[in-house]
Design an enzyme around this catalytic site. Sequence first.
Site, PDB file in Angstrom:
ATOM      1  N   ASP A 276       6.050  33.619  65.926  1.00 35.81           N
ATOM      2  CA  ASP A 276       5.976  34.933  66.563  1.00 35.81           C
ATOM      3  C   ASP A 276       5.274  34.830  67.915  1.00 35.81           C
ATOM      4  O   ASP A 276       5.625  35.495  68.877  1.00 35.81           O
ATOM      5  CB  ASP A 276       5.194  35.910  65.678  1.00 35.81           C
ATOM      6  CG  ASP A 276       5.998  36.286  64.446  1.00 35.81           C
ATOM      7  OD1 ASP A 276       7.135  35.779  64.316  1.00 35.81           O
ATOM      8  OD2 ASP A 276       5.484  37.072  63.623  1.00 35.81           O
TER       9      ASP A 276
ATOM     10  N   ASP B 252       6.596  35.927  71.506  1.00 34.20           N
ATOM     11  CA  ASP B 252       5.908  36.914  72.351  1.00 34.20           C
ATOM     12  C   ASP B 252       5.683  36.374  73.761  1.00 34.20           C
ATOM     13  O   ASP B 252       5.763  37.113  74.738  1.00 34.20           O
ATOM     14  CB  ASP B 252       4.554  37.301  71.739  1.00 34.20           C
ATOM     15  CG  ASP B 252       4.760  38.184  70.518  1.00 34.20           C
ATOM     16  OD1 ASP B 252       5.880  38.713  70.364  1.00 34.20           O
ATOM     17  OD2 ASP B 252       3.813  38.321  69.724  1.00 34.20           O
TER      18      ASP B 252
ATOM     19  N   SER C 276      33.974  59.619  54.627  1.00 37.05           N
ATOM     20  CA  SER C 276      33.075  59.233  53.539  1.00 37.05           C
ATOM     21  C   SER C 276      33.942  58.715  52.389  1.00 37.05           C
ATOM     22  O   SER C 276      35.161  58.681  52.506  1.00 37.05           O
ATOM     23  CB  SER C 276      32.214  60.407  53.110  1.00 37.05           C
ATOM     24  OG  SER C 276      33.037  61.493  52.842  1.00 37.05           O
TER      25      SER C 276
ATOM     26  N   GLU D  38      32.079  45.195  48.671  1.00 39.89           N
ATOM     27  CA  GLU D  38      30.855  45.028  49.465  1.00 39.89           C
ATOM     28  C   GLU D  38      29.714  45.784  48.810  1.00 39.89           C
ATOM     29  O   GLU D  38      29.942  46.670  47.987  1.00 39.89           O
ATOM     30  CB  GLU D  38      31.071  45.623  50.874  1.00 39.89           C
ATOM     31  CG  GLU D  38      32.144  44.920  51.664  1.00 39.89           C
ATOM     32  CD  GLU D  38      32.568  45.727  52.900  1.00 39.89           C
ATOM     33  OE1 GLU D  38      31.834  46.629  53.343  1.00 39.89           O
ATOM     34  OE2 GLU D  38      33.662  45.442  53.406  1.00 39.89           O
TER      35      GLU D  38
ATOM     36  N   LYS E 135      27.029  48.629  48.737  1.00 40.21           N
ATOM     37  CA  LYS E 135      26.924  49.944  49.390  1.00 40.21           C
ATOM     38  C   LYS E 135      25.464  50.137  49.788  1.00 40.21           C
ATOM     39  O   LYS E 135      24.604  50.403  48.950  1.00 40.21           O
ATOM     40  CB  LYS E 135      27.400  51.055  48.457  1.00 40.21           C
ATOM     41  CG  LYS E 135      27.427  52.403  49.141  1.00 40.21           C
ATOM     42  CD  LYS E 135      28.233  53.398  48.326  1.00 40.21           C
ATOM     43  CE  LYS E 135      28.391  54.713  49.064  1.00 40.21           C
ATOM     44  NZ  LYS E 135      27.147  55.377  49.356  1.00 40.21           N
TER      45      LYS E 135
ATOM     46  N   ASP F 174      22.152  51.662  51.160  1.00 40.95           N
ATOM     47  CA  ASP F 174      21.673  53.045  51.123  1.00 40.95           C
ATOM     48  C   ASP F 174      20.827  53.334  52.365  1.00 40.95           C
ATOM     49  O   ASP F 174      19.611  53.198  52.355  1.00 40.95           O
ATOM     50  CB  ASP F 174      20.832  53.232  49.852  1.00 40.95           C
ATOM     51  CG  ASP F 174      20.674  54.695  49.503  1.00 40.95           C
ATOM     52  OD1 ASP F 174      21.311  55.537  50.172  1.00 40.95           O
ATOM     53  OD2 ASP F 174      19.910  54.995  48.566  1.00 40.95           O
TER      54      ASP F 174
ATOM     55  N   TYR G 234      30.048  46.833  58.928  1.00 42.09           N
ATOM     56  CA  TYR G 234      31.150  46.540  58.010  1.00 42.09           C
ATOM     57  C   TYR G 234      32.522  46.967  58.516  1.00 42.09           C
ATOM     58  O   TYR G 234      33.517  46.784  57.828  1.00 42.09           O
ATOM     59  CB  TYR G 234      30.881  47.135  56.616  1.00 42.09           C
ATOM     60  CG  TYR G 234      30.366  48.561  56.643  1.00 42.09           C
ATOM     61  CD1 TYR G 234      31.182  49.604  57.025  1.00 42.09           C
ATOM     62  CD2 TYR G 234      29.055  48.842  56.274  1.00 42.09           C
ATOM     63  CE1 TYR G 234      30.713  50.898  57.043  1.00 42.09           C
ATOM     64  CE2 TYR G 234      28.575  50.130  56.286  1.00 42.09           C
ATOM     65  CZ  TYR G 234      29.401  51.155  56.674  1.00 42.09           C
ATOM     66  OH  TYR G 234      28.921  52.433  56.704  1.00 42.09           O
TER      67      TYR G 234
ATOM     68  N   LYS H 215      29.550  53.848  42.080  1.00 48.31           N
ATOM     69  CA  LYS H 215      28.131  54.217  42.072  1.00 48.31           C
ATOM     70  C   LYS H 215      27.422  53.613  40.867  1.00 48.31           C
ATOM     71  O   LYS H 215      27.929  53.658  39.754  1.00 48.31           O
ATOM     72  CB  LYS H 215      27.983  55.746  42.008  1.00 48.31           C
ATOM     73  CG  LYS H 215      28.592  56.476  43.180  1.00 48.31           C
ATOM     74  CD  LYS H 215      27.727  56.384  44.405  1.00 48.31           C
ATOM     75  CE  LYS H 215      26.830  57.577  44.514  1.00 48.31           C
ATOM     76  NZ  LYS H 215      26.092  57.584  45.784  1.00 48.31           N
TER      77      LYS H 215
ATOM     78  N   CYS I  27       1.506  85.488  37.467  1.00 51.42           N
ATOM     79  CA  CYS I  27       1.583  84.501  38.548  1.00 51.42           C
ATOM     80  C   CYS I  27       0.360  83.593  38.481  1.00 51.42           C
ATOM     81  O   CYS I  27      -0.768  84.087  38.437  1.00 51.42           O
ATOM     82  CB  CYS I  27       1.632  85.224  39.896  1.00 51.42           C
ATOM     83  SG  CYS I  27       1.427  84.100  41.281  1.00 51.42           S
TER      84      CYS I  27
ATOM     85  N   CYS J 200      -1.738  84.586  42.006  1.00 53.47           N
ATOM     86  CA  CYS J 200      -2.331  85.907  42.282  1.00 53.47           C
ATOM     87  C   CYS J 200      -2.482  86.741  41.011  1.00 53.47           C
ATOM     88  O   CYS J 200      -2.996  87.855  41.060  1.00 53.47           O
ATOM     89  CB  CYS J 200      -1.515  86.663  43.317  1.00 53.47           C
ATOM     90  SG  CYS J 200       0.077  87.246  42.691  1.00 53.47           S
TER      91      CYS J 200
ATOM     92  N   CYS K  48       7.293  85.989  41.197  1.00 54.94           N
ATOM     93  CA  CYS K  48       6.083  86.740  41.503  1.00 54.94           C
ATOM     94  C   CYS K  48       6.522  87.719  42.584  1.00 54.94           C
ATOM     95  O   CYS K  48       7.055  87.314  43.604  1.00 54.94           O
ATOM     96  CB  CYS K  48       4.999  85.804  42.034  1.00 54.94           C
ATOM     97  SG  CYS K  48       3.699  86.674  42.919  1.00 54.94           S
TER      98      CYS K  48
ATOM     99  N   CYS L  76       0.881  87.557  47.751  1.00 60.99           N
ATOM    100  CA  CYS L  76       0.416  86.402  46.972  1.00 60.99           C
ATOM    101  C   CYS L  76       0.166  85.228  47.924  1.00 60.99           C
ATOM    102  O   CYS L  76       1.036  84.870  48.724  1.00 60.99           O
ATOM    103  CB  CYS L  76       1.486  86.038  45.944  1.00 60.99           C
ATOM    104  SG  CYS L  76       1.172  84.476  45.101  1.00 60.99           S
TER     105      CYS L  76
END
Length: 674
Positions: free
Chosen positions: A33, A37, A82, A114, A116, A118, A230, A317, A411, A414, A429, A434
């Site tokens: 690193d 840098d 989608s 492939e 999926k 998230d 992809y 899924k 409630c 209150c 309520c 409240c």
Amino acid sequence: MTVSVEKRIEELRSEILKHDYNYYVLAQPVISDREYDLLVKELEKLENENPELITADSPTQRVGKDLTKEFKPVNHKVPMLSLSNTYDEQDLFDFDRRVKESLSENEKVEYVVELKIDGASVSINYVNGKLKTAATRGDGSVGEEITNNVKTIRSVPLKIDTDLMNKYHLKDFEVRGEVFMRIDDFKILNKEREANGEKLFANPRNSTAGTLKLQDPKIVASRKLNVFLYTLINEDQEPESQEQGLKLLKQLGFNVNDKFVVCRNIQEVLEVCEKFERIRDTLNYEIDGAVVKVNSVRQQNILGNIAKSPRWAVAYKFKAKQAFTKLLDITWQVGRTGAITPVAELEPVQLAGSTISRATLHNFDEIQRKDIRVGDTVVIEKGGDVIPKIVSVVENERPKKSQPTIPPDKCPVCKSKLFKPENEVALYCENPECLAQIKGRLIHFASRGAMDIEGLGEALIDLFVEKGFIKNFSDIYKLKDKRSELIKIERLGEKSIDNLLNAIEKSKTQPFSKVLFAIGIRYVGAGAAQKIADHFNSIDNLIIASEEEISSIYEIGPSISKSVKQFFADKKNIRMIEELKKAGLNFVSEKREIKKSSFTDKIFVLTGTLSGFSRDEAASRIKALGGKVTSSVSKNTDYVIAGEKAGSKLSKAESFGIKIINESDFLDMLNENE
Ligand code: IVH
């Protein structure tokens, strides 16, 4: 300036880009690193001394200097679709059958499976070898431009190799993929946020989506996003198959997830999907399924799309993750509308990468239906959503003395008597004074999608309400007169109060649609507020509108229109609006710069199924050109767009003599005007 400076700059740039690739794409850094840098520092120094040599594709320019003022809309030349979901073997076999039915008899079909990922999808456009724009998916046809933010992602090449560009005719092409945050980076980020007293992100997907929408690319750069690509879209030379597309993406230097598998039949596809599910927890990024795609692009083109999703691909899924734990208590929360929601307080348990100690119980009916009792061992589940839920109770582990849960009659905050409206499952309520409701309304008002007052979160609102500084929305705008008292509050200090007061002033520029959402009319979410604001353009027009006119707006139903009318029938609310007008909030839509077109002020109704767009997409294209979309045909309707299987709206339009156009007429109209 000597030639050698120019040469050294070029050398440093290609060195750095190579190391970015080694580190972010191959995950095989070849230098430390510190060494990296030093290269960046040297380049920065030379560029500072010779600013005329700075080019947009220099690695130092990944973080642009400018804050993004707002995100500009970007039209996706090819819609970002989608996927429809499958959940089991049967669904996958059905998909395979549908694919084969649409192709010639006995055609062989190969699939690519492939992971999926998230995260959040992105589309990046390269012109003449250089990264030009990047955009979010948005509604699929119009996204938001997030170029500066995407350029901070170090695995995204800022330029591509000229020889490859020429070889594959890549003068103007797009790549699509999923931006994500690695699980370990996500955990570090949340730790830092916790230490700074900031709100935690629920999962890597949320932190990715939130980060991509930040206005300051410097903060984005510090968040360590990554992206798997992809899709390669190149009109000049389409890849022959998905597999070839992925290989070309990789060759061009993009980060491609190499776990994809080419399968010869659906049985193999199923095995790969199941294998992906088994390796899910071993990965350092979150996946929520597998994506199954027909490999041949020729076959993909024959199969085409239905509305929002392709016929040639589906998502498989994974099952939601489950865990067992103990229900320690049930508490009752009071929301901003007064609705009382039961919350399960759980013995903390690890599930899908986070510690769960609370789960929603939705409403009392749900508790009764599942017979959930304090002391029970329960099964909790975390699906694609953020909030975990209780799926069931392990009845044979129930303690002997356990009692059925009973709902509160007062409630919890209150103590006023609760009320259950007919046809609703929630208890309410009804006391608008409240404290829980007051706080809830203020939290919503100041929140991100509403007035977006940075710094005015739950903790500060609690404090200000308790100390009597604020009680209603307009009090927020009077806080500036109380500066001297506010800075005396322990823990706050001058700087943070001034930041807050500035943020409050800034919120006055929020557009009318956000203000309409912020004032918290029941059932009026952000989307509905936008639609209502677009239709009426001002609160004054909305206040006098009839229930029928409100519900004539496309996708605004009777419960929303009724609730809007009820809200304005209350004099207290009208007074509140007057106060906010005085404070300087926007109650009129800004005049949008829309060129006059054949859509301007015309009222459209959509009916039936369109093959190239979803209704939402069609509606947003119409609105972007200055037209309006309503859900029912009336004599004010100018055009009815009739898709396949159009129903009663079509006959009504015919009887009114309204102009009826089909999808291809509509496309022509769009093309003439966009
Ligand atoms: S293909 C027409 N492949 O899942 C093809 N999508 O519901 C559409 N996603 O919006 C996308 N990993 O954000 C594809 N390997 C993958 C993916 C993937 C994640 C996301 C993407 C898309 C959503 C589909």
